[in-house]
Design an enzyme around this catalytic site. Sequence first.
Site, mmCIF file in Angstrom:
data_model
loop_
_atom_site.group_PDB
_atom_site.id
_atom_site.type_symbol
_atom_site.label_atom_id
_atom_site.label_comp_id
_atom_site.label_asym_id
_atom_site.label_seq_id
_atom_site.Cartn_x
_atom_site.Cartn_y
_atom_site.Cartn_z
ATOM 1 N N CYS A 213 41.261 36.509 39.566
ATOM 2 C CA CYS A 213 40.922 36.508 38.142
ATOM 3 C C CYS A 213 42.170 36.680 37.283
ATOM 4 C CB CYS A 213 39.941 37.639 37.843
ATOM 5 S SG CYS A 213 38.358 37.468 38.661
ATOM 6 N N THR A 214 42.084 36.182 36.067
ATOM 7 C CA THR A 214 43.149 36.339 35.089
ATOM 8 C C THR A 214 42.535 36.219 33.696
ATOM 9 O OG1 THR A 214 45.455 35.704 34.649
ATOM 10 C CG2 THR A 214 43.880 33.913 34.811
#
Length: 246
Positions: A213-214
């Site tokens: 995730c980012t």
Amino acid sequence: MSRARRRRPAAAAPNVNRGVLAGFLSLLGEFLITLGLVLGLFVAYSLWWTNVLADRQASARGDEVRRQWIQAVPGAGAPSAPGALDTKDGIGFLHVPAMKNGEVLVKRGSSPGVLNDGVAGYYTEPVKSALPWDKSGNFSLAAHRDGHGAKFHNIDKLKNGDAVVFETRDTWYVYKVFAELRQTSKYNVDVISAVPKESGRTVPGRYITLTTCTPVYTSKYRYIVWGELVRTEKVDDKRTRPAELR
């Protein structure tokens, strides 16, 4: 004098109102302080304590995998194919020196129920991952970036040419990073396809894809890193590590 005395009780009303307001503000302040402490404890639990628990869980599972490898001696009826040890405990260990995250146990699946144990998981859906010993395909992995072990927290430290090594019972698979995609939709499944064209590759090969995730502490987008197999090494009796890990 008697009239002045009769008027005094009416003048006390503003003081009563101020007292009620002060009491309310005091209670509100105490509530906000308590709420802040609760939120602080929740953040500490999410970002620190879940890491502690997940690391313990992953370490125990990793030890079990290595015990299985020691017991799986030729001629003892043990499975010979690398994938035959694909149990609930895991199939091997990922080593990424640039991420400084130690060895990461790799298990089947990419659901939170798998990744929350402080491991990396290979995709079974929506696109089925290849495995390192397959003749071609994309060994596609996911792991958390924060909390629950945060095994891919430093994925942004990877750059082209960095080593990504996968360890099985009998083989080291050495990959080199060649491309990254710092932000893409979480619904972009093409990044884990057998030939990940967004990486610049257009023909079948033996690829590895790391996904997480980012931005950090959110799950809005996905961060992608691609590597390509450059060689394999047989594991010797001492489990001597490849040069990239020494």
